[in-house]
Design a protein around this motif. Structure first.
Motif, PDB file in Angstrom:
ATOM      1  N   SER A  70      32.950  43.873  37.845  1.00  0.00           N
ATOM      2  CA  SER A  70      34.225  44.598  37.919  1.00  0.00           C
ATOM      3  C   SER A  70      35.365  43.721  38.418  1.00  0.00           C
ATOM      4  O   SER A  70      36.521  44.140  38.382  1.00  0.00           O
ATOM      5  CB  SER A  70      34.080  45.823  38.836  1.00  0.00           C
ATOM      6  OG  SER A  70      33.754  45.435  40.157  1.00  0.00           O
ATOM      7  N   ARG A  71      35.069  42.499  38.875  1.00  0.00           N
ATOM      8  CA  ARG A  71      36.141  41.583  39.308  1.00  0.00           C
ATOM      9  C   ARG A  71      36.897  40.994  38.120  1.00  0.00           C
ATOM     10  O   ARG A  71      37.998  40.467  38.285  1.00  0.00           O
ATOM     11  CB  ARG A  71      35.585  40.416  40.132  1.00  0.00           C
ATOM     12  CG  ARG A  71      34.766  40.771  41.373  1.00  0.00           C
ATOM     13  CD  ARG A  71      35.521  41.625  42.339  1.00  0.00           C
ATOM     14  NE  ARG A  71      35.134  43.024  42.188  1.00  0.00           N
ATOM     15  CZ  ARG A  71      35.836  44.021  42.682  1.00  0.00           C
ATOM     16  NH1 ARG A  71      36.972  43.805  43.309  1.00  0.00           N
ATOM     17  NH2 ARG A  71      35.438  45.269  42.528  1.00  0.00           N
ATOM     18  N   ALA A  72      36.294  41.017  36.920  1.00  0.00           N
ATOM     19  CA  ALA A  72      36.901  40.410  35.739  1.00  0.00           C
ATOM     20  C   ALA A  72      37.845  41.396  35.066  1.00  0.00           C
ATOM     21  O   ALA A  72      37.416  42.467  34.641  1.00  0.00           O
ATOM     22  CB  ALA A  72      35.814  39.974  34.763  1.00  0.00           C
ATOM     23  N   ARG A  73      39.106  41.020  34.939  1.00  0.00           N
ATOM     24  CA  ARG A  73      40.044  41.918  34.284  1.00  0.00           C
ATOM     25  C   ARG A  73      39.906  41.868  32.765  1.00  0.00           C
ATOM     26  O   ARG A  73      39.994  42.889  32.103  1.00  0.00           O
ATOM     27  CB  ARG A  73      41.479  41.553  34.689  1.00  0.00           C
ATOM     28  CG  ARG A  73      41.819  41.833  36.145  1.00  0.00           C
ATOM     29  CD  ARG A  73      43.331  41.823  36.345  1.00  0.00           C
ATOM     30  NE  ARG A  73      43.928  40.546  36.007  1.00  0.00           N
ATOM     31  CZ  ARG A  73      44.164  39.572  36.877  1.00  0.00           C
ATOM     32  NH1 ARG A  73      43.814  39.715  38.143  1.00  0.00           N
ATOM     33  NH2 ARG A  73      44.723  38.443  36.501  1.00  0.00           N
ATOM     34  N   ALA A  74      39.745  40.666  32.205  1.00  0.00           N
ATOM     35  CA  ALA A  74      39.821  40.535  30.750  1.00  0.00           C
ATOM     36  C   ALA A  74      38.591  39.945  30.096  1.00  0.00           C
ATOM     37  O   ALA A  74      38.294  40.256  28.952  1.00  0.00           O
ATOM     38  CB  ALA A  74      41.042  39.686  30.371  1.00  0.00           C
ATOM     39  N   HIS A  75      37.850  39.087  30.817  1.00  0.00           N
ATOM     40  CA  HIS A  75      36.682  38.478  30.189  1.00  0.00           C
ATOM     41  C   HIS A  75      35.625  38.172  31.239  1.00  0.00           C
ATOM     42  O   HIS A  75      35.945  37.784  32.366  1.00  0.00           O
ATOM     43  CB  HIS A  75      37.061  37.197  29.441  1.00  0.00           C
ATOM     44  CG  HIS A  75      35.970  36.686  28.553  1.00  0.00           C
ATOM     45  ND1 HIS A  75      35.284  37.483  27.661  1.00  0.00           N
ATOM     46  CD2 HIS A  75      35.400  35.452  28.432  1.00  0.00           C
ATOM     47  CE1 HIS A  75      34.386  36.774  27.017  1.00  0.00           C
ATOM     48  NE2 HIS A  75      34.422  35.535  27.474  1.00  0.00           N
ATOM     49  N   LEU A  76      34.358  38.367  30.837  1.00  0.00           N
ATOM     50  CA  LEU A  76      33.232  38.202  31.747  1.00  0.00           C
ATOM     51  C   LEU A  76      32.169  37.353  31.079  1.00  0.00           C
ATOM     52  O   LEU A  76      31.805  37.583  29.930  1.00  0.00           O
ATOM     53  CB  LEU A  76      32.656  39.578  32.100  1.00  0.00           C
ATOM     54  CG  LEU A  76      31.341  39.625  32.880  1.00  0.00           C
ATOM     55  CD1 LEU A  76      31.525  39.051  34.288  1.00  0.00           C
ATOM     56  CD2 LEU A  76      30.827  41.065  32.946  1.00  0.00           C
ATOM     57  N   VAL A  77      31.691  36.343  31.832  1.00  0.00           N
ATOM     58  CA  VAL A  77      30.591  35.504  31.360  1.00  0.00           C
ATOM     59  C   VAL A  77      29.493  35.551  32.419  1.00  0.00           C
ATOM     60  O   VAL A  77      29.747  35.268  33.599  1.00  0.00           O
ATOM     61  CB  VAL A  77      31.030  34.045  31.135  1.00  0.00           C
ATOM     62  CG1 VAL A  77      29.875  33.235  30.548  1.00  0.00           C
ATOM     63  CG2 VAL A  77      32.242  33.980  30.216  1.00  0.00           C
TER      64      VAL A  77
END
Length: 566
Positions: free
Chosen positions: A539-546
């Motif tokens: 949930s810390r990623a606003r736009a992209h998560l890896v």
């Protein structure tokens, strides 16, 4: 037609079920002609050096640039007044009688509190102003009655028959006050605009976000109707617990509420658990708001109180018991400090810490105390019964306004009520997942991901954070190390360069966010460990998560992703 705030009778008032009388009046006031401006369920707070914090509210405020301001107090049901007890009563549709407040006294109090608040507004011209008040009984007929009490003449009363010609009766009320006071004070257009800025202040909160990772752009996030209602709701509360899912804007709301209280003259403390989050809040809080992480507050006040060294056996004992006890001793030496306290990350606070914080309030009964929390983020497994501790029911936010919908679908899979969560963000890119079998392979995956994001997809390094499941110094991603073409820098390092990739543990990054999150170090498939950690990290990623995970976590992570898509 009149300008009315809000434009429609709000859903929260409809759901309460006991505001049908106010709804009748709302619909009639909406039909007033221009240039009338109407405010429903208006509330404000004032602070005086002699009386401390004072609340002001009115069912309706009707403003006209030439006539002045009219306060309307609405009482529904069949009305009865017992002179021997000086008590008002209302009989509802179910035949149940309720004791109610004296409506004319409420209106008088609102007049004084509103005038005090208006005089605080920058640019307010303190010329004479007519502030009238009337009482509305929309469910009764006052046929033939000249007055109800000496302070309640018929001219100041509106009954069910009067609602059909409400404009005339409002104008009659203004005329009555002008005659009584032997002069009339116009509001004027300029002061009407200031009144609107006080009672109907719309605003947007900007936070940088890049849905298209090739662009450095900002996204404007408007507070949802639910969040706007929340700000109005806690305006009337001295104690409140606000629970929300990750991304629901709790920290943004806490900052906004701290700003409003500070501007109203309240000595305000904004306190959280994490030191990095406290630094983030400190950079954004207005001047006049004290911002601390809890243990920093303990340390600072202990120094001011000149408290000596305290022995401890373990680090846990020092942070859980010794420092909070020193804070309590410091309060005993220094005295109370604040009119209002706002707690963010409340799920990470021990119950006794809240009790200690309450001692910081100048007024332990009427002082303002708000707690924002997310029980799903309770990585430290601490008590979650905040509403019981403060004696209030929690207000819950279910809308995620931080993440893209693609990331939201992952995050909601970890929530205990996923069916209630919503997301209004853009669709976004699907999260990436790569698996490793050895530490060396993990390092190589992370190096390649960072190179691709920055060099090929043109994402600025500043918009990327590398999160680790343990402290970074206990992983291959030690701050100061060179990884490929990048230097890793601790997130809290103020001397980081824009070309550095900042790194932090998931625990220390709670409450913060960034455009892109690369999560490394997922080596365990134990749900009791993996699920809450992924909930916070993703949930810390606003736009992209890896996500970079060990092969042994593959089945568990795939199960989670499938669950989120349901």
């Amino acid at each position: 037609m009149a300008t009315i705030y809000p434009q429609r009778f709000p859903q929260w008032a409809i759901e309460q079920g006991n505001r049908s009388a106010e709804r009748k009046v709302f619909e009639k006031l909406a039909q007033l002609p221009e240039p009338y401006v109407v405010f429903y369920s208006a509330a404000w707070q004032v602070r005086t050096s002699r009386e401390g914090a004072q609340d002001g509210e009115a069912d309706f405020i009707v403003a006209h640039p030439e006539k002045g301001i009219m306060i309307l107090e609405v009482k529904g049901g069949r009305i009865r007044y017992d002179a021997s007890l000086q008590q008002w009563y209302s009989l509802d549709r179910n035949g149940v009688e309720h004791a109610i407040k004296d409506p004319i006294q409420q209106a008088r109090n609102s007049k004084g509190a509103l005038l005090h608040k208006l005089r605080e507004l920058p640019g307010w011209r303190d010329d004479y102003l007519t502030i009238a008040y009337m009482v509305v009984f929309p469910d009764v007929l006052l046929a033939g009655q000249a007055s109800l009490r000496p302070d309640l003449p018929r001219d100041l009363l509106i009954d069910v028959s009067d609602l059909e010609n409400l404009e005339a009766h409002v104008e009659n009320g203004f005329a009555w006050f002008a005659g009584e006071e032997r002069r009339s004070g116009a509001l004027g257009v300029q002061r009407l605009r200031l009144l609107e800025s006080l009672l109907a202040n719309s605003f947007t909160l900007k936070t940088p976000m890049g849905v298209e990772l090739a662009q450095d752009e900002a996204r404007i996030i408007e507070l949802t109707e639910q969040q706007m209602h929340l700000l109005d709701f806690i305006q009337r509360q001295r104690r409140a617990v606000i629970e929300g899912c990750a991304g629901s804007g709790k920290t943004t709301l806490a900052l906004e509420k701290a700003r409003r209280l500070s501007e109203q003259g309240f000595e305000t403390l904004l306190v959280c658990f994490n030191a990095p989050l406290a630094e983030y809040l400190r950079q954004r809080a207005p001047q006049g708001v004290d911002v601390y992480h809890f243990h920093g507050l303990c340390t600072d006040l202990a120094k001011k109180a000149a408290l000596g060294y305290r022995a401890y056996r373990t680090e846990a004992e020092f942070y859980d018991t010794v420092l909070p006890q020193m804070l309590l001793e410091a309060i005993g030496e220094l005295g109370t400090q604040y009119d209002a306290i706002i707690v963010d990350e409340g799920q990470d606070f021990r119950p006794e810490w809240f009790e200690t914080l309450l001692f910081l309030l100048h007024d332990d009964k009427q002082g303002i105390f708000y707690v924002f929390s997310d029980s799903n983020q309770n990585l430290y497994r601490r008590a979650e019964h905040l509403s019981a501790l403060l004696g209030v029911e929690p207000f819950t936010l279910y809308e995620n306004c931080r993440n893209t919908r693609a990331i939201h679908e992952v995050v909601r899979a970890f929530h205990h009520q996923p069916e209630l969560l919503t997301c209004s963000g853009p669709e976004g890119r699907a999260p990436e997942i790569v698996y490793f079998a050895s530490e060396r392979e993990e390092e190589e995956h992370v190096r390649q991901i960072l190179h691709r994001l920055v060099t090929e997809e043109k994402v600025e390094a500043a918009h990327i954070v590398l999160l680790t499941t343990r402290a970074p110094e206990k992983t291959p991603f030690v701050p100061g190390r060179k990884l490929g073409n990048f230097i890793l820098s601790e997130w809290g390092n103020r001397n980081w360069r824009k070309s550095d990739i900042r790194v932090s543990s998931v625990h220390r990054f709670k409450g913060l966010e960034n455009r892109v999150v690369v999560l490394a170090g997922l080596e365990d498939n134990d749900p009791s460990w993996l699920d809450p950690l992924l909930y916070v990290a993703c949930s810390r990623a606003r736009a992209h998560l890896v996500i970079v995970a060990h092969e042994r976590s593959r089945n568990r992570i795939q199960t989670i992703l499938d669950r989120g898509r349901l």
